[in-house]
Design an enzyme around this catalytic site. Structure first.
Site, mmCIF file in Angstrom:
data_model
loop_
_atom_site.group_PDB
_atom_site.id
_atom_site.type_symbol
_atom_site.label_atom_id
_atom_site.label_comp_id
_atom_site.label_asym_id
_atom_site.label_seq_id
_atom_site.Cartn_x
_atom_site.Cartn_y
_atom_site.Cartn_z
ATOM 1 N N ASP A 48 0.866 -1.169 0.000
ATOM 2 C CA ASP A 48 0.000 0.000 0.000
ATOM 3 C C ASP A 48 0.907 1.224 0.000
ATOM 4 O O ASP A 48 1.782 1.353 0.863
ATOM 5 C CB ASP A 48 -0.847 -0.020 1.288
ATOM 6 C CG ASP A 48 -2.256 0.452 1.066
ATOM 7 O OD1 ASP A 48 -2.395 1.567 0.542
ATOM 8 O OD2 ASP A 48 -3.191 -0.270 1.437
ATOM 9 N N ASP B 52 -3.155 4.666 -2.291
ATOM 10 C CA ASP B 52 -4.264 5.152 -1.470
ATOM 11 C C ASP B 52 -4.835 6.451 -2.053
ATOM 12 O O ASP B 52 -4.088 7.317 -2.506
ATOM 13 C CB ASP B 52 -3.727 5.415 -0.053
ATOM 14 C CG ASP B 52 -4.820 5.637 0.967
ATOM 15 O OD1 ASP B 52 -5.630 4.718 1.169
ATOM 16 O OD2 ASP B 52 -4.860 6.724 1.572
ATOM 17 N N GLU C 134 -6.592 3.387 -5.758
ATOM 18 C CA GLU C 134 -7.860 3.428 -5.023
ATOM 19 C C GLU C 134 -8.604 4.683 -5.461
ATOM 20 O O GLU C 134 -8.129 5.799 -5.223
ATOM 21 C CB GLU C 134 -7.638 3.475 -3.504
ATOM 22 C CG GLU C 134 -8.958 3.400 -2.751
ATOM 23 C CD GLU C 134 -8.962 4.055 -1.374
ATOM 24 O OE1 GLU C 134 -9.814 3.707 -0.556
ATOM 25 O OE2 GLU C 134 -8.119 4.938 -1.116
ATOM 26 N N HIS D 13 -11.343 -3.152 3.325
ATOM 27 C CA HIS D 13 -11.282 -2.828 4.749
ATOM 28 C C HIS D 13 -12.058 -1.557 5.104
ATOM 29 O O HIS D 13 -12.031 -1.124 6.255
ATOM 30 C CB HIS D 13 -9.813 -2.657 5.146
ATOM 31 C CG HIS D 13 -9.167 -1.509 4.439
ATOM 32 N ND1 HIS D 13 -8.943 -1.518 3.082
ATOM 33 C CD2 HIS D 13 -8.752 -0.304 4.870
ATOM 34 C CE1 HIS D 13 -8.410 -0.373 2.722
ATOM 35 N NE2 HIS D 13 -8.278 0.385 3.797
ATOM 36 N N ASP D 14 -12.686 -0.940 4.110
ATOM 37 C CA ASP D 14 -13.461 0.286 4.358
ATOM 38 C C ASP D 14 -14.965 0.085 4.188
ATOM 39 O O ASP D 14 -15.735 1.022 4.408
ATOM 40 C CB ASP D 14 -13.030 1.385 3.380
ATOM 41 C CG ASP D 14 -11.601 1.849 3.616
ATOM 42 O OD1 ASP D 14 -11.170 1.847 4.781
ATOM 43 O OD2 ASP D 14 -10.931 2.212 2.629
#
Ligand code: NOJ
Length: 507
Positions: A100, A202, A265, A326-327
């Site tokens: 990430d 990200d 993302e 994970h969000d």
């Protein structure tokens, strides 16, 4: 797959939230040695690459998305030696490793920000976005933080505000500054040289902001009770035209090594999202397509989404699909267990690289988090709005022992109530369970080039039935998915063929 194409096209990605995958040292939090222990499981599952959410030194106020050192490993997760061991072990097993990259913001504890905030004349002052108060003395403009409140924080030391798209402890870097760009490019090179196979970047669409910092317009569709961030349309604070030059530079760094992947993302509509492939496809290889997460779960809506996305893709761009991360709420809880099986088949038969979120392959549910168990800063900031992300980040359910085989001690987040019956160990022995379905789907996708690489041909959709074909040279697979509760029949005019796999499997 025999045909020569980049691994990330024919491959399947698997997201690991490191805090919750496997704890090897008994502190209740997952770590890199834990991931190493579980690599054989990923091989057994059949995925090609693992993407690790952030593992770098961090005060962990946003669980690693607040980085204080881009080129280290947080002691909670291990050491650089552990990381090297992980890359070596993964590569040995034929698995790629994706990191990430969080280039939009750092932690306020990053030395760059400590310097930047120290004085207006510090050489790193312009590495972040500092502005004087507005004429009336408040924040420089109306931009809002995704986590609630103004995105500007007043800093008494120098009497200016700094910009933070997320928590106030996550100041945004100034990507208009070439030194910042170079610094992050060097971070990428550091990890590429250590053998990583790519990055998931990200909040890529946040990277560059309007130069004039113009106010965002009001969102006329805002309904009270929604997240406050949605009161404005973030047209000046995100998705600026200049972002594409920034992404193209990230891609150039990626191209310095062979065979690496750049994933972005990006939460935007399919039409806007596809711009992130870049001019001449020189941007992200895979701008994450999250549309399945937010589209109503019925066949017609999903068929339209697939058609819209396929139509929007620039020539030669390779699609991708995601069911969870994970969000966002776990798929099994969002649409129910039976439909989660249909979703698995959709994800693994669509045209485009699939990304699996750890635990979805065993149908892990969204776990209820009691108020005293909340860890997520977003939920702490905005309690009661349903923004909490802890419920999709709970420990992986490996077996039926007291801590589900995740840890020797109480984990940082509670286990789901169903862990004793639904875990990797129990599901391995059940031919009809979710894990067996995932394994069969992955094996099928790997064995059949039309599923991995073929064209997508829509064959019709009703409210509950979605039918499409995947074709490659003389091979064809037909996929028929029932999004409803009742059985539906479907006739094909082809007289040949056999059922390869059904979501309803025999025990
Ligand atoms: C996106 C990440 O996926 C999320 O978990 C994080 O809170 C924000 N970026 C801020 O870094």
């Amino acid at each position: 797959m025999q045909e020569s194409c980049p691994w990330w096209m024919s491959g399947i990605l698997y997201q690991i939230y490191p805090r919750s995958f496997q704890d090897s040292n008994g502190d209740g939090v997952g770590d890199l040695r834990g991931v190493i222990q579980r690599l054989p499981y990923l091989v057994e599952l059949g995925v090609d690459a693992l993407w690790l959410s952030p593992i770098f030194p961090s005060p962990m106020e946003d669980f690693g998305y607040d980085i204080s050192d881009y080129t280290g490993i947080d002691p909670l997760f291990g050491s650089l030696d552990d990381f090297d061991a992980l890359v070596a072990a993964a590569h040995e097993l034929g698995l790629k490793v994706i990191l990430d990259l969080v280039p939009n913001h750092t932690s306020e504890q990053h030395p760059w920000f400590i310097e930047s905030r120290s004085s207006k004349t510090n050489p790193k002052r312009d590495w972040y976005i500092w502005r004087d108060p507005s004429g009336e003395g408040g924040p420089p403009n109306n931009w809002l933080s995704e986590f609630g409140g103004s995105s500007w924080e007043f800093d008494a030391v120098t009497g200016q505000y700094y910009y933070h798209a997320f928590r106030r402890s996550q100041p945004d870097l100034n990507w208009r500054n070439p030194e910042v760009r170079r610094a992050i490019h060097n971070v990428m090179r550091f990890w590429l040289r250590r053998g990583v196979d790519g990055f998931r970047v990200d909040v890529m669409w946040h990277l560059i902001k309007d130069e004039l910092l113009r106010d965002n317009p009001p969102n006329l569709d805002y309904v009270p009770g929604q997240q406050p961030y949605q009161q404005l349309i973030p047209s000046y604070s995100t998705d600026r035209p200049e972002v594409h030059a920034v992404v193209a530079e990230l891609r150039q760094v990626i191209e310095e090594c062979d065979d690496r992947v750049l994933i972005g993302e990006i939460y935007l509509s399919p039409e806007k999202l596809v711009a992130y492939y870049g001019r001449d496809l020189a941007g992200a290889h895979l701008p994450f397509n999250f549309a399945l997460i937010s589209t109503p779960w019925n066949a017609r809506a999903v068929a339209k989404l697939i058609d819209d996305y396929e139509a929007a893709l620039p020539p030669g761009a390779w699609p991708n699909w995601v069911l969870g991360n994970h969000d966002r709420q776990r798929i099994a809880s969002r649409i129910g267990g039976d439909q989660a099986r249909v979703a698995a088949m959709l994800l693994l038969t669509l045209r485009g690289t699939p990304t699996l979120y750890y635990g979805d392959e065993i149908g892990m549910p969204q776990v209820d988090i009691q108020p005293d168990q909340v860890r997520d800063p977003w939920e702490k900031n905005l309690p009661g709005l349903g923004v909490g992300r802890d419920g999709c980040r709970t420990p992986m359910q490996w077996d039926s022992t007291p801590q589900a085989g995740f840890s020797a001690t109480e984990p940082w987040l509670p286990l789901s109530r169903n862990f004793a019956s639904e875990n990797v160990m129990t599901q391995r022995q059940d031919a009809a369970c979710m894990l067996s379905l995932y394994r069969a789907l992955i094996a099928l996708r790997r064995a059949r080039p039309e599923l991995a690489l073929g064209t997508y041909k829509p064959l019709g959709a009703t409210e509950s039935l979605l039918v499409f074909a995947r074709e490659h040279h003389d091979r064809r697979s037909l996929v028929a998915l029932n999004f409803g509760r009742e059985p539906v029949s479907f006739e094909t005019n082809s007289s040949r063929g056999r059922i390869l796999l059904s979501t309803v499997m025999d025990r």
